[in-house]
Write a protein that holds these residues in place. Structure first.
Motif, short mmCIF file in Angstrom:
data_model
loop_
_atom_site.label_atom_id
_atom_site.label_comp_id
_atom_site.label_asym_id
_atom_site.label_seq_id
_atom_site.Cartn_x
_atom_site.Cartn_y
_atom_site.Cartn_z
N GLY A 71 0.99 -0.70 -0.24
CA GLY A 71 0.08 -0.17 0.26
C GLY A 71 0.74 1.19 -0.17
N GLN A 72 2.32 0.90 -0.17
CA GLN A 72 3.47 2.03 0.14
C GLN A 72 2.77 3.03 -1.35
OE1 GLN A 72 4.60 3.93 2.98
NE2 GLN A 72 3.61 1.97 3.62
N VAL A 73 3.15 3.61 -1.77
CA VAL A 73 3.10 4.76 -3.04
C VAL A 73 4.25 4.80 -3.82
CG1 VAL A 73 2.70 7.21 -4.33
CG2 VAL A 73 0.93 6.39 -2.81
N ILE A 74 4.41 4.04 -4.71
CA ILE A 74 5.91 4.56 -5.71
C ILE A 74 5.42 5.17 -7.01
CG2 ILE A 74 5.65 1.58 -4.49
CD1 ILE A 74 5.06 0.98 -7.77
N GLY A 75 5.15 5.10 -6.72
CA GLY A 75 4.96 6.99 -8.09
C GLY A 75 3.28 7.18 -8.43
N GLN A 90 3.96 12.50 -17.71
CA GLN A 90 4.43 12.67 -16.73
C GLN A 90 4.13 11.29 -15.82
OE1 GLN A 90 4.68 16.00 -14.68
NE2 GLN A 90 6.81 16.91 -15.30
N TYR A 91 5.80 10.91 -15.46
CA TYR A 91 5.43 9.93 -15.05
C TYR A 91 6.44 10.77 -13.31
CZ TYR A 91 4.32 6.70 -18.41
OH TYR A 91 3.20 6.39 -19.51
N GLN A 92 5.88 9.86 -12.38
CA GLN A 92 7.05 10.50 -11.19
C GLN A 92 7.15 9.40 -9.92
OE1 GLN A 92 4.58 14.16 -9.74
NE2 GLN A 92 5.13 15.31 -11.18
N ASN A 93 8.35 9.70 -9.42
CA ASN A 93 8.74 8.72 -8.56
C ASN A 93 7.75 9.62 -7.40
OD1 ASN A 93 9.54 10.84 -7.18
ND2 ASN A 93 11.99 10.45 -7.96
N TYR A 95 8.41 11.04 -4.44
CA TYR A 95 8.74 12.03 -3.70
C TYR A 95 8.54 13.66 -4.52
CZ TYR A 95 11.80 8.80 -1.58
OH TYR A 95 11.99 7.97 -0.57
N GLY A 96 7.64 12.94 -6.35
CA GLY A 96 7.62 13.87 -7.12
C GLY A 96 8.52 14.65 -8.23
N GLY A 97 9.08 13.70 -7.95
CA GLY A 97 10.39 14.22 -9.00
C GLY A 97 10.05 13.80 -10.65
N SER A 117 10.60 8.22 -22.75
CA SER A 117 11.81 8.74 -22.53
C SER A 117 11.81 9.03 -21.56
CB SER A 117 11.44 10.32 -23.58
OG SER A 117 11.19 10.30 -24.49
N SER A 118 13.17 9.42 -21.27
CA SER A 118 13.46 9.58 -19.22
C SER A 118 13.16 10.78 -19.19
CB SER A 118 15.46 8.92 -19.76
OG SER A 118 16.32 10.19 -19.93
N ALA A 119 13.66 11.14 -18.45
CA ALA A 119 13.83 12.25 -17.48
C ALA A 119 14.38 13.45 -17.84
CB ALA A 119 14.18 12.34 -15.88
#
Length: 178
Positions: A71-75, A90-93, A95-97, A117-119
Protein backbone atom coordinates in the motif's frame (compact mmCIF):
# COMPACT_ATOMS: atom_id res chain seq x y z
CA UNK A 1 20.72 -35.68 -46.25
CA UNK A 2 20.13 -37.01 -42.73
CA UNK A 3 22.79 -34.66 -41.39
CA UNK A 4 21.18 -31.69 -43.12
CA UNK A 5 17.77 -32.61 -41.67
CA UNK A 6 19.28 -33.03 -38.21
CA UNK A 7 21.12 -29.71 -38.53
CA UNK A 8 17.97 -27.89 -39.64
CA UNK A 9 15.95 -29.46 -36.83
CA UNK A 10 18.50 -28.47 -34.18
CA UNK A 11 18.73 -24.97 -35.68
CA UNK A 12 14.97 -24.51 -35.58
CA UNK A 13 14.82 -25.78 -31.99
CA UNK A 14 17.54 -23.30 -31.02
CA UNK A 15 15.72 -20.40 -32.68
CA UNK A 16 12.46 -21.42 -31.01
CA UNK A 17 14.17 -21.54 -27.61
CA UNK A 18 15.43 -17.97 -28.00
CA UNK A 19 12.06 -16.71 -29.26
CA UNK A 20 10.11 -17.89 -26.24
CA UNK A 21 7.53 -15.71 -24.63
CA UNK A 22 7.32 -15.87 -20.85
CA UNK A 23 4.18 -15.17 -18.82
CA UNK A 24 5.31 -12.44 -16.41
CA UNK A 25 2.03 -11.36 -14.88
CA UNK A 26 -1.43 -9.98 -15.31
CA UNK A 27 -3.59 -7.03 -14.34
CA UNK A 28 -7.31 -6.72 -13.75
CA UNK A 29 -9.11 -3.38 -13.86
CA UNK A 30 -12.47 -2.48 -12.37
CA UNK A 31 -14.28 0.76 -13.16
CA UNK A 32 -16.67 2.39 -10.69
CA UNK A 33 -19.82 4.39 -11.48
CA UNK A 34 -17.77 7.63 -11.66
CA UNK A 35 -15.31 6.28 -14.21
CA UNK A 36 -12.47 5.83 -11.71
CA UNK A 37 -10.38 2.70 -12.23
CA UNK A 38 -8.68 0.39 -9.76
CA UNK A 39 -6.13 -2.00 -11.25
CA UNK A 40 -4.62 -4.93 -9.36
CA UNK A 41 -1.26 -6.20 -10.67
CA UNK A 42 -0.15 -9.81 -10.17
CA UNK A 43 3.09 -11.65 -10.89
CA UNK A 44 3.24 -14.86 -12.92
CA UNK A 45 2.34 -16.88 -9.81
CA UNK A 46 -0.82 -14.86 -9.06
CA UNK A 47 0.65 -12.90 -6.13
CA UNK A 48 -0.47 -9.27 -5.88
CA UNK A 49 2.49 -6.99 -6.61
CA UNK A 50 0.66 -3.69 -6.38
CA UNK A 51 -2.27 -1.55 -7.42
CA UNK A 52 -2.93 1.49 -9.58
CA UNK A 53 -5.83 3.88 -9.00
CA UNK A 54 -6.82 6.20 -11.87
CA UNK A 55 -9.09 9.22 -11.57
CA UNK A 56 -10.14 11.69 -14.27
CA UNK A 57 -10.90 15.37 -13.67
CA UNK A 58 -13.53 17.52 -15.42
CA UNK A 59 -11.00 18.50 -18.12
CA UNK A 60 -10.24 14.91 -19.09
CA UNK A 61 -6.82 14.79 -17.40
CA UNK A 62 -6.04 11.57 -15.59
CA UNK A 63 -3.98 10.94 -12.50
CA UNK A 64 -2.80 7.44 -11.66
CA UNK A 65 -1.29 6.59 -8.28
CA UNK A 66 0.80 3.41 -8.12
CA UNK A 67 1.18 1.48 -4.86
CA UNK A 68 3.25 -1.56 -3.98
CA UNK A 69 1.79 -4.70 -2.41
CA UNK A 70 1.99 -3.08 1.04
CA UNK A 71 0.00 0.00 0.00
CA UNK A 72 3.01 2.33 -0.11
CA UNK A 73 2.91 4.89 -2.94
CA UNK A 74 5.77 4.18 -5.36
CA UNK A 75 4.91 6.77 -7.99
CA UNK A 76 2.26 8.47 -10.05
CA UNK A 77 1.52 9.53 -13.58
CA UNK A 78 -0.39 12.45 -15.07
CA UNK A 79 -1.92 12.27 -18.54
CA UNK A 80 -3.36 15.04 -20.68
CA UNK A 81 -4.94 14.80 -24.12
CA UNK A 82 -4.82 17.29 -27.00
CA UNK A 83 -7.64 18.10 -29.44
CA UNK A 84 -6.47 15.33 -31.81
CA UNK A 85 -6.67 12.61 -29.17
CA UNK A 86 -2.90 12.37 -28.68
CA UNK A 87 -1.73 12.05 -25.07
CA UNK A 88 1.28 13.10 -23.06
CA UNK A 89 2.03 11.35 -19.77
CA UNK A 90 4.49 12.51 -17.13
CA UNK A 91 5.76 9.88 -14.67
CA UNK A 92 6.89 10.78 -11.16
CA UNK A 93 8.55 8.87 -8.34
CA UNK A 94 7.12 8.78 -4.82
CA UNK A 95 8.81 12.11 -4.00
CA UNK A 96 7.32 13.98 -6.98
CA UNK A 97 10.48 13.96 -9.10
CA UNK A 98 9.92 13.42 -12.82
CA UNK A 99 11.27 10.05 -13.98
CA UNK A 100 10.13 10.18 -17.59
CA UNK A 101 7.44 10.97 -20.13
CA UNK A 102 5.54 9.23 -22.89
CA UNK A 103 3.83 10.62 -25.97
CA UNK A 104 1.06 8.66 -27.67
CA UNK A 105 -0.45 9.28 -31.08
CA UNK A 106 -3.61 7.59 -32.33
CA UNK A 107 -4.45 6.81 -35.95
CA UNK A 108 -7.89 6.84 -37.58
CA UNK A 109 -8.41 3.15 -36.69
CA UNK A 110 -7.72 3.61 -32.98
CA UNK A 111 -4.24 2.07 -33.11
CA UNK A 112 -1.61 3.85 -31.02
CA UNK A 113 2.13 4.43 -31.10
CA UNK A 114 3.83 5.47 -27.86
CA UNK A 115 7.38 6.73 -27.39
CA UNK A 116 8.90 6.63 -23.90
CA UNK A 117 11.65 8.98 -22.74
CA UNK A 118 13.72 9.37 -19.58
CA UNK A 119 13.63 12.47 -17.37
CA UNK A 120 16.53 13.86 -19.44
CA UNK A 121 14.63 13.35 -22.71
CA UNK A 122 16.55 10.28 -23.91
CA UNK A 123 14.37 7.79 -25.80
CA UNK A 124 14.05 4.60 -23.73
CA UNK A 125 11.56 2.58 -25.76
CA UNK A 126 8.27 2.48 -27.60
CA UNK A 127 5.09 0.48 -27.95
CA UNK A 128 2.44 -0.09 -30.59
CA UNK A 129 -1.15 -1.05 -29.81
CA UNK A 130 -3.78 -2.40 -32.17
CA UNK A 131 -7.42 -3.20 -31.48
CA UNK A 132 -9.33 -6.04 -33.13
CA UNK A 133 -13.01 -6.06 -34.13
CA UNK A 134 -14.00 -7.40 -30.69
CA UNK A 135 -12.27 -4.57 -28.80
CA UNK A 136 -9.32 -6.69 -27.62
CA UNK A 137 -6.04 -4.79 -27.60
CA UNK A 138 -2.55 -6.14 -28.27
CA UNK A 139 0.48 -4.06 -27.35
CA UNK A 140 4.04 -4.83 -28.38
CA UNK A 141 6.90 -3.20 -26.44
CA UNK A 142 10.35 -2.37 -27.85
CA UNK A 143 13.48 -1.16 -26.07
CA UNK A 144 15.46 1.90 -27.18
CA UNK A 145 17.17 -0.18 -29.88
CA UNK A 146 13.84 -1.31 -31.37
CA UNK A 147 14.15 -4.89 -30.12
CA UNK A 148 10.85 -6.42 -29.01
CA UNK A 149 11.00 -7.14 -25.27
CA UNK A 150 7.41 -8.06 -24.55
CA UNK A 151 3.73 -7.79 -25.27
CA UNK A 152 0.40 -7.58 -23.54
CA UNK A 153 -3.12 -8.53 -24.50
CA UNK A 154 -6.12 -6.80 -23.01
CA UNK A 155 -9.71 -7.98 -23.12
CA UNK A 156 -12.86 -6.33 -21.77
CA UNK A 157 -15.90 -8.18 -20.48
CA UNK A 158 -19.55 -7.18 -20.87
CA UNK A 159 -19.36 -5.09 -17.67
CA UNK A 160 -16.35 -3.05 -18.84
CA UNK A 161 -13.86 -4.84 -16.59
CA UNK A 162 -10.48 -5.31 -18.22
CA UNK A 163 -7.98 -8.14 -17.93
CA UNK A 164 -4.44 -7.73 -19.25
CA UNK A 165 -1.88 -10.52 -19.62
CA UNK A 166 1.80 -9.59 -19.97
CA UNK A 167 4.42 -11.64 -21.79
CA UNK A 168 8.13 -10.95 -22.06
CA UNK A 169 11.20 -12.25 -23.84
CA UNK A 170 12.78 -12.73 -20.39
CA UNK A 171 11.10 -14.33 -17.36
CA UNK A 172 12.80 -11.70 -15.16
CA UNK A 173 10.86 -8.80 -16.73
CA UNK A 174 8.44 -7.08 -14.38
CA UNK A 175 5.09 -5.65 -15.38
CA UNK A 176 6.09 -2.53 -13.44
CA UNK A 177 8.79 -2.00 -16.08
CA UNK A 178 6.09 -1.26 -18.61
Amino acid sequence: MKRLSLLLTVSLMTVAAFAQSHDVGSSSTRTDAFGNQKTTHRDRYGNVTGTSTTTTDAFGRTKTVHQDRNGQVIGSSYTSKDQFGNTTTQYQNRYGGTTGTSNTSTDAFGNTRTTYSSATGQRTGSSTTSTDAFGNRKTTYQNANGTTIGSSTQSTDAFGNQTTKQHASSPETSIWTW
